[in-house]
Design a protein around this motif. Sequence first.
Motif, PDB file in Angstrom:
ATOM      1  N   THR A   1       0.835  -1.207   0.000  1.00 50.07           N
ATOM      2  CA  THR A   1       0.000   0.000   0.000  1.00 50.07           C
ATOM      3  C   THR A   1       0.861   1.244   0.000  1.00 50.07           C
ATOM      4  OG1 THR A   1      -1.775  -1.161   1.152  1.00 50.07           O
ATOM      5  CG2 THR A   1      -1.790   1.243   1.260  1.00 50.07           C
ATOM      6  N   GLU A   2       1.830   1.301   0.892  1.00 53.62           N
ATOM      7  CA  GLU A   2       2.696   2.483   0.984  1.00 53.62           C
ATOM      8  C   GLU A   2       3.495   2.684  -0.299  1.00 53.62           C
ATOM      9  OE1 GLU A   2       2.389   4.728   3.349  1.00 53.62           O
ATOM     10  OE2 GLU A   2       0.845   3.416   4.150  1.00 53.62           O
ATOM     11  N   ARG A   3       4.004   1.597  -0.878  1.00 53.93           N
ATOM     12  CA  ARG A   3       4.796   1.706  -2.112  1.00 53.93           C
ATOM     13  C   ARG A   3       3.951   2.247  -3.255  1.00 53.93           C
ATOM     14  NH1 ARG A   3       5.769  -2.477  -5.912  1.00 53.93           N
ATOM     15  NH2 ARG A   3       5.117  -3.972  -4.357  1.00 53.93           N
ATOM     16  N   LEU A   4       2.728   1.739  -3.416  1.00 58.11           N
ATOM     17  CA  LEU A   4       1.881   2.198  -4.512  1.00 58.11           C
ATOM     18  C   LEU A   4       1.418   3.639  -4.308  1.00 58.11           C
ATOM     19  CD1 LEU A   4      -0.189  -1.020  -5.295  1.00 58.11           C
ATOM     20  CD2 LEU A   4       1.750  -0.068  -6.550  1.00 58.11           C
ATOM     21  N   LEU A   5       1.182   4.038  -3.074  1.00 57.51           N
ATOM     22  CA  LEU A   5       0.810   5.428  -2.816  1.00 57.51           C
ATOM     23  C   LEU A   5       1.966   6.365  -3.155  1.00 57.51           C
ATOM     24  CD1 LEU A   5      -1.243   5.197   0.495  1.00 57.51           C
ATOM     25  CD2 LEU A   5      -2.090   5.646  -1.816  1.00 57.51           C
ATOM     26  N   ARG A   6       3.185   5.989  -2.779  1.00 53.59           N
ATOM     27  CA  ARG A   6       4.356   6.810  -3.117  1.00 53.59           C
ATOM     28  C   ARG A   6       4.520   6.938  -4.625  1.00 53.59           C
ATOM     29  NH1 ARG A   6       6.831   3.852   0.847  1.00 53.59           N
ATOM     30  NH2 ARG A   6       7.949   2.619  -0.693  1.00 53.59           N
ATOM     31  N   GLN A   7       4.147   5.892  -5.360  1.00 53.54           N
ATOM     32  CA  GLN A   7       4.252   5.907  -6.820  1.00 53.54           C
ATOM     33  C   GLN A   7       3.106   6.667  -7.478  1.00 53.54           C
ATOM     34  OE1 GLN A   7       4.411   1.773  -7.932  1.00 53.54           O
ATOM     35  NE2 GLN A   7       6.513   1.522  -7.241  1.00 53.54           N
ATOM     36  N   GLY A   8       2.156   7.165  -6.695  1.00 52.33           N
ATOM     37  CA  GLY A   8       1.047   7.919  -7.250  1.00 52.33           C
ATOM     38  C   GLY A   8      -0.039   7.058  -7.858  1.00 52.33           C
ATOM     39  N   LYS A   9      -0.212   5.858  -7.373  1.00 53.82           N
ATOM     40  CA  LYS A   9      -1.244   4.965  -7.900  1.00 53.82           C
ATOM     41  C   LYS A   9      -2.561   5.183  -7.176  1.00 53.82           C
ATOM     42  CE  LYS A   9       1.839   2.899 -10.442  1.00 53.82           C
ATOM     43  NZ  LYS A   9       2.046   3.223 -11.800  1.00 53.82           N
ATOM     44  N   GLY A  10      -3.641   4.762  -7.824  1.00 53.21           N
ATOM     45  CA  GLY A  10      -4.976   4.964  -7.282  1.00 53.21           C
ATOM     46  C   GLY A  10      -5.594   3.695  -6.740  1.00 53.21           C
ATOM     47  N   LEU A  11      -6.855   3.829  -6.357  1.00 54.29           N
ATOM     48  CA  LEU A  11      -7.615   2.749  -5.738  1.00 54.29           C
ATOM     49  C   LEU A  11      -7.656   1.492  -6.601  1.00 54.29           C
ATOM     50  CD1 LEU A  11      -9.642   1.626  -3.624  1.00 54.29           C
ATOM     51  CD2 LEU A  11     -11.442   2.777  -4.921  1.00 54.29           C
ATOM     52  N   LEU A  12      -7.914   1.642  -7.896  1.00 55.74           N
ATOM     53  CA  LEU A  12      -8.052   0.474  -8.768  1.00 55.74           C
ATOM     54  C   LEU A  12      -6.736  -0.286  -8.909  1.00 55.74           C
ATOM     55  CD1 LEU A  12     -10.352   2.018 -11.529  1.00 55.74           C
ATOM     56  CD2 LEU A  12     -11.000   0.683  -9.505  1.00 55.74           C
ATOM     57  N   LYS A  13      -5.617   0.420  -8.983  1.00 50.49           N
ATOM     58  CA  LYS A  13      -4.306  -0.237  -9.046  1.00 50.49           C
ATOM     59  C   LYS A  13      -4.018  -0.981  -7.744  1.00 50.49           C
ATOM     60  CE  LYS A  13      -2.428   0.954 -13.035  1.00 50.49           C
ATOM     61  NZ  LYS A  13      -1.913   0.082 -14.044  1.00 50.49           N
ATOM     62  N   LEU A  14      -4.402  -0.385  -6.624  1.00 45.52           N
ATOM     63  CA  LEU A  14      -4.180  -1.032  -5.337  1.00 45.52           C
ATOM     64  C   LEU A  14      -5.020  -2.301  -5.225  1.00 45.52           C
ATOM     65  CD1 LEU A  14      -2.729  -0.895  -2.626  1.00 45.52           C
ATOM     66  CD2 LEU A  14      -4.608   0.500  -1.783  1.00 45.52           C
ATOM     67  N   GLN A  15      -6.284  -2.227  -5.614  1.00 39.89           N
ATOM     68  CA  GLN A  15      -7.142  -3.414  -5.587  1.00 39.89           C
ATOM     69  C   GLN A  15      -6.614  -4.499  -6.516  1.00 39.89           C
ATOM     70  OE1 GLN A  15     -10.883  -1.544  -6.582  1.00 39.89           O
ATOM     71  NE2 GLN A  15     -11.547  -1.528  -4.438  1.00 39.89           N
ATOM     72  N   GLN A  16      -6.119  -4.106  -7.674  1.00 42.89           N
ATOM     73  CA  GLN A  16      -5.550  -5.056  -8.629  1.00 42.89           C
ATOM     74  C   GLN A  16      -4.318  -5.742  -8.037  1.00 42.89           C
ATOM     75  OE1 GLN A  16      -3.934  -3.234 -12.157  1.00 42.89           O
ATOM     76  NE2 GLN A  16      -4.097  -5.129 -13.341  1.00 42.89           N
ATOM     77  N   ALA A  17      -3.473  -4.990  -7.368  1.00 40.82           N
ATOM     78  CA  ALA A  17      -2.274  -5.566  -6.747  1.00 40.82           C
ATOM     79  C   ALA A  17      -2.649  -6.520  -5.617  1.00 40.82           C
ATOM     80  CB  ALA A  17      -1.365  -4.455  -6.226  1.00 40.82           C
ATOM     81  N   PHE A  18      -3.645  -6.153  -4.820  1.00 41.84           N
ATOM     82  CA  PHE A  18      -4.108  -7.051  -3.755  1.00 41.84           C
ATOM     83  C   PHE A  18      -4.607  -8.369  -4.345  1.00 41.84           C
ATOM     84  CE2 PHE A  18      -5.286  -3.451  -0.558  1.00 41.84           C
ATOM     85  CZ  PHE A  18      -3.964  -3.351  -0.174  1.00 41.84           C
ATOM     86  N   ALA A  19      -5.370  -8.279  -5.436  1.00 42.25           N
ATOM     87  CA  ALA A  19      -5.894  -9.492  -6.073  1.00 42.25           C
ATOM     88  C   ALA A  19      -4.772 -10.320  -6.691  1.00 42.25           C
ATOM     89  CB  ALA A  19      -6.923  -9.117  -7.141  1.00 42.25           C
ATOM     90  N   GLN A  20      -3.808  -9.657  -7.308  1.00 41.47           N
ATOM     91  CA  GLN A  20      -2.687 -10.363  -7.932  1.00 41.47           C
ATOM     92  C   GLN A  20      -1.907 -11.178  -6.902  1.00 41.47           C
ATOM     93  OE1 GLN A  20       0.096  -7.756  -9.860  1.00 41.47           O
ATOM     94  NE2 GLN A  20       1.596  -9.356 -10.160  1.00 41.47           N
ATOM     95  N   HIS A  21      -1.755 -10.644  -5.710  1.00 38.66           N
ATOM     96  CA  HIS A  21      -1.014 -11.331  -4.652  1.00 38.66           C
ATOM     97  C   HIS A  21      -1.917 -12.230  -3.811  1.00 38.66           C
ATOM     98  CE1 HIS A  21       2.859  -9.469  -5.345  1.00 38.66           C
ATOM     99  NE2 HIS A  21       2.214  -8.344  -5.583  1.00 38.66           N
ATOM    100  N   GLN A  22      -3.177 -12.332  -4.197  1.00 42.00           N
ATOM    101  CA  GLN A  22      -4.160 -13.209  -3.548  1.00 42.00           C
ATOM    102  C   GLN A  22      -4.230 -12.957  -2.038  1.00 42.00           C
ATOM    103  OE1 GLN A  22      -3.575 -17.281  -4.767  1.00 42.00           O
ATOM    104  NE2 GLN A  22      -3.781 -16.766  -6.928  1.00 42.00           N
ATOM    105  N   LEU A  23      -4.327 -11.685  -1.675  1.00 41.46           N
ATOM    106  CA  LEU A  23      -4.460 -11.328  -0.266  1.00 41.46           C
ATOM    107  C   LEU A  23      -5.918 -11.436   0.149  1.00 41.46           C
ATOM    108  CD1 LEU A  23      -2.093  -8.234  -0.208  1.00 41.46           C
ATOM    109  CD2 LEU A  23      -1.610 -10.531   0.631  1.00 41.46           C
ATOM    110  N   ALA A  24      -6.156 -11.937   1.333  1.00 43.61           N
ATOM    111  CA  ALA A  24      -7.511 -12.146   1.842  1.00 43.61           C
ATOM    112  C   ALA A  24      -8.213 -10.808   2.065  1.00 43.61           C
ATOM    113  CB  ALA A  24      -7.462 -12.936   3.145  1.00 43.61           C
ATOM    114  N   THR A  25      -9.515 -10.807   1.873  1.00 40.03           N
ATOM    115  CA  THR A  25     -10.324  -9.600   2.043  1.00 40.03           C
ATOM    116  C   THR A  25     -10.199  -9.040   3.451  1.00 40.03           C
ATOM    117  OG1 THR A  25     -11.856 -10.461   0.408  1.00 40.03           O
ATOM    118  CG2 THR A  25     -12.649  -8.666   1.786  1.00 40.03           C
ATOM    119  N   GLU A  26     -10.149  -9.911   4.452  1.00 40.21           N
ATOM    120  CA  GLU A  26     -10.037  -9.414   5.830  1.00 40.21           C
ATOM    121  C   GLU A  26      -8.708  -8.705   6.078  1.00 40.21           C
ATOM    122  OE1 GLU A  26      -9.388 -13.883   5.702  1.00 40.21           O
ATOM    123  OE2 GLU A  26     -11.070 -12.608   5.203  1.00 40.21           O
TER     124      GLU A  26
END
Length: 185
Positions: free
Chosen positions: A96-121
């Motif tokens: 999260t911190e890395r993507l925010l520093r890179q100027g990424k938005g909500l959709l990129k963050l959600q995509q990265a979470f899904a790519q790494h198969q992180l649990a919703t909780e």
Amino acid sequence: MTNSSDPLPQFAGAEVQHWYAALEAKALRLLTRREQSAHELMQRLKEADQHRWGRPGFSPPAFLHQDEQSCHLAQLLFQLQSQGWQSDERFAASLTERLLRQGKGLLKLQQAFAQHQLATEITQPHLARLAPLWLRQVQRVRRQKFGHELPVDRRQAAKMQRFLASRGFTAEQIYAAVFEPENPV
């Protein structure tokens, strides 16, 4: 019975123990460089055999079936998690911190979470914490690229919109950043 510090049973052959120790060393090397998600770490350990660059020890013993290899990998991952070496919570925070520093938005963050198969909780608290910050983030990114001025024509507005969409911001966030005057915060 197994000793709590020894993850493999005593009857495991020397080949299996050597392979497991090599995998454990590889996992620790990866985790000391940066945080890794459980999914990413498992993928890298599975690929270690294919890309071992001539290093002995990464090839599983020939008699070890694929399901046994997977079982040993899962056991190693559990061991690393219980010892605090691997944590999906820490990985999510780091990502999260890395993507925010890179100027990424909500959709990129959600995509990265899904790519790494992180649990919703794990991911929901990060997304909830960031919800009030997205407008400032999209304004900051637009300001860095295009300055403080609002677009003067459709062509310039479209250029801004395409850029912000490529950064992973939602349509509502993009509209607010491109067409509404910035409020000093």
